[in-house]
Design a protein around this motif. Sequence first.
Motif, PDB file in Angstrom:
ATOM      1  N   ILE A   1       8.658   7.846  34.197  1.00 38.38           N
ATOM      2  CA  ILE A   1       9.207   7.497  35.513  1.00 38.38           C
ATOM      3  C   ILE A   1      10.119   6.287  35.323  1.00 38.38           C
TER       4      ILE A   1
ATOM      5  N   LEU B   1       1.465  12.252  42.023  1.00 34.35           N
ATOM      6  CA  LEU B   1       1.829  12.279  40.597  1.00 34.35           C
ATOM      7  C   LEU B   1       0.935  13.254  39.840  1.00 34.35           C
TER       8      LEU B   1
ATOM      9  N   ASN C   1       0.596  16.208  35.677  1.00 28.20           N
ATOM     10  CA  ASN C   1       1.578  15.772  34.700  1.00 28.20           C
ATOM     11  C   ASN C   1       0.838  15.384  33.426  1.00 28.20           C
TER      12      ASN C   1
ATOM     13  N   ILE D   1       1.883   5.145  34.295  1.00 23.23           N
ATOM     14  CA  ILE D   1       2.367   5.038  35.670  1.00 23.23           C
ATOM     15  C   ILE D   1       2.866   3.610  35.840  1.00 23.23           C
TER      16      ILE D   1
ATOM     17  N   VAL E   1      -3.402  11.538  41.689  1.00 22.03           N
ATOM     18  CA  VAL E   1      -3.058  11.455  40.262  1.00 22.03           C
ATOM     19  C   VAL E   1      -3.941  12.416  39.468  1.00 22.03           C
TER      20      VAL E   1
ATOM     21  N   ASN F   1      -4.285  14.587  34.950  1.00 28.68           N
ATOM     22  CA  ASN F   1      -3.478  13.869  33.986  1.00 28.68           C
ATOM     23  C   ASN F   1      -4.392  13.436  32.845  1.00 28.68           C
TER      24      ASN F   1
ATOM     25  N   ASP G   1       4.781  15.647  41.383  1.00 30.67           N
ATOM     26  CA  ASP G   1       3.694  16.445  40.825  1.00 30.67           C
ATOM     27  C   ASP G   1       4.200  17.725  40.179  1.00 30.67           C
TER      28      ASP G   1
END
Length: 732
Positions: free
Chosen positions: A557, A596, A599, A581, A620, A623, A573
Motif C-alpha cells: 500500500i 483489507l 490479501n 499495513i 483484515v 491475511n 480487499d
Amino acid sequence: MGLSFICLSIIFMQFAFSFIFNLTFAKFTASSVLPLCHDDERSALLEFKERHINRDLDAWKFDCRPKAASWKPEEGDADCCSWDGVHCDKNTEIINLSKLSYLNLSGTSLSGQIPSEILELSNLVSLDLSLNDGPGGRLELQKPNLANLVEKLSNLETLDLGDASIRSTMPHNLANLSSLTFVSLRNCELEELDFLLTRLKILEALVLSSNRLSLLTKATSNTTSQKFQYVGLRSCNLTEFPNLLKNQHHLVILDLSANRIHGKIPKWLLDPSMQYLNALNLSHNLLTRFDQHPVVLPGKTFDFSSNNLQGPLPVPPPETILYLVSNNSLTGEIPSWICNLNTLKNLVLSHNRLSGLLPQCLGNFGDELSVLDLQGNNFFGTIPDTFIKESRVGVIDLSHDLFQGRIPRSLVNCSKLEFLDLGNNQISDTFPSWLGTLPNSNVLILRSNKFYGIIKEPRTDCRFSKLHIIDLSNNRFTGKLPSKSFLCLDAMKIVNTSQLRYLQDVISPYGELSNDLIITYDYSLTMNSKGGMMTYNKIPDILTGIILSSNRFDGVIPTSIANLKGLQVLNLDNNNLQGHIPSCLGNLTNLESLDLSNNRFSGQIAQQLVELTFLEFFDVSDNYLTGPIPQGKQFATFDNTSFDGNSGLCGRPLSKGCESDEARANEDHTEGSEESLFSGAFDWKIILIGYAGGLVTGLVLGFNFSSVIVRWFLDKLGMRQIATRKKGIRRN
C-alpha cells in the motif's frame, strides 16, 4: 428599526425583510442609544445581494444591481444605513410599510403565530410565507386565522402559505378575493376544499399538495367555468383521477404525483383538446397502461416514473424537455423518434425491460442534454461513439446493462461530465486515464466489467483532481497501486465541513411560480461500503471512496494514500497486496470503512489505527498478520470476523491470548501467592533484598578466597611453574 428600499414595491425582498418580521414577532422597539445599522440587518442585505441581485433578473421590473454593487462588508463601510438605495430610521416597523405590495418571507426559518400587524398591509398583491419551519416549529395561522387574513388583504393576487399550520375548514370569504389567480396551500392540514374549486371562478393556479383530499376523486362539481392553468395535487391520497379535471382544457401544468392512483391513464388526459398542457407529472402512482394506442403525449415535460406501466415507450413531441419513465415495466427498443428530440434536457429510461442496440444519434441531442440515464435495462452491443462535439451532459449512467467493447473516446468532449457509471456490464478495455482531463469529473464507476492491465502513473500533469468516488472493483487490473495518482486526488484531501448538499440536476422549466415546479434528478449509486452493498438514492457531496476490491493488484500500500484525509471508504480487499499495513493509515481520521481482507499482508496491525475514531467497519481477515490486536476506542467494537484467518493474531476479541499477556498474568499470580504465604510474619520485600545482597557479597568473597587456595596448592605440587612454562610456549 427597519430598512426601506427604493425598489420596495416592485421586487421580492425576502432576506431584506426577514429581520423586520422577526423584530415584529418580538415586539421590539429601537431605542435612541442603539446604532442605526444592526449586524443582522447588514447580514440580511448582503445575503439578499448574493442570492437575488446576482441572479438572472429578466423577470424583474427593476434592476437594483447598480445600487447593490456598493454594498460591501468592509469595516469602513459597515454602516449599512449609508449604502446606496438603503434608508434607516428608528421607528419603521412592518406595520408602517403601508404601500408595500410584494412580501416574500419564504424559507426564512420563521415559526409561531403570524403577527396581526401583517393584516394592516392592505395593499399587498403578493404574499409568500411558505417553507417556514423555525426553531419553534411551523408557522401558524390561528389568531389571526386564515379567514381574518383573507378579509383584510382583499387585493391579493398571489397567496402562498405552503407548509403553514392552518388546521381549519376553508373560509368561504376566500371566494371574495376577486383578483386571486394563484393559491398554494400545500401541506397545510386541510380537508374541505370542494367549495374552493367551485367558487374561485378566475383562479388560474391551485396548489393543494400534501393535504388529505381523497374526496376530490368523487367530486362532480361543475368547474367548466373555471380555467385552471396549474393544478398541484401531489401527495393527497388520491386513488383515481379527479373528475373535476376532465374539462380543464386550459391546463398548462398538472401534478398528480405521489398518490395511489391505479389503473389506466385516461383518454381525456391525452386528448388533442389538451393543447396547452406542457407539464404532466404522474410519477409514484400505481398506473399500469395508457387507455389509447398509439400513445402520443402532449406537452414538453413528462414524468411517469415509478409506476407499473407496460408496453412500448410513449411518443413525445419534438420539443420535449424532460422525458422521465424510470422504474416501470416498459419493453421494446429505443425507437428512431428519439433522434428528433433536439431540446431534450433529461432522458431517464432506467429500470425498465428495454433492450436492443442504442441508436447512433444518442449523443446528438444538441447542447441542452444534461442527464442520460439508461441503467438497469437489457441494452447490448457497443456504446455509440457519438459525442463528437462539445456536450453539456453532466450525468451518464449506463450501468447494469449488457454493453461490450470499449469506452467511447468521444466522451472526452463532455467537459461538463460529473458522473459516469458504466458498472455491471461486459466492457473490455484498459483504464481510461484520459477521462482525467475532464475538469468536473466527480464520480467514476467501472465496477464489475472486464477492464484489465496496469493503471499507469501520470507522466506530467495530475488528473482526476475533483474525483470524490472511484470504484474499479471486480475487474482484472494488475500491477502496483498507482502511488502518484493518489497524490492527484485533491478533492479527497479535504475534510468537507460545509453545509450538506446532494449531487443533483435541478430544473425549473417554468420559473419560480411555485416550489412544486422544481424538478430534481438526484444522482444515485450502489457502493461496497461497511461490509455490504450500500445504495445511495442521494449522494452527499461529502461522500468519498476508493474501491479497488477483487482485482489482481500486488505490492504494498503506497504511503501517498495517507494524504487523502477526507477519505471515508477504502476497500482494497481480494487482491495480492503484501507487506505491512502502513501505520500512516492512521492519518485517515475521516475513514469510516476499511477493508483489507483476503490479501497477503504480514506483520502486526499498527497501533496508530486506533486513532481512526470514525471507523465503523474494519476487516483484515484472511491475511498473514501476527501479534497483538490493538485495543481501545473503535477497536473495542469489532468482532472476531474482522480478524479471522490470521493464525498469528492474538488478543481481544479473539479467544487466543497473547504470550506476553499470559506470562505477565502468571507472574502476578505467583507473586500474589507468596505474599499471602509470608504476610504477617516477615516483610518479604526486605528479605528478598537482603538475600540478593548477601548472595552477591558471598560470590565475590568466595571467588577471591578460591583463587588463593588454588595458587597455594599449585606451589606445593610444583605445578605452577609447569603451567607457566606451557603458557610461554604457546605465546612463542
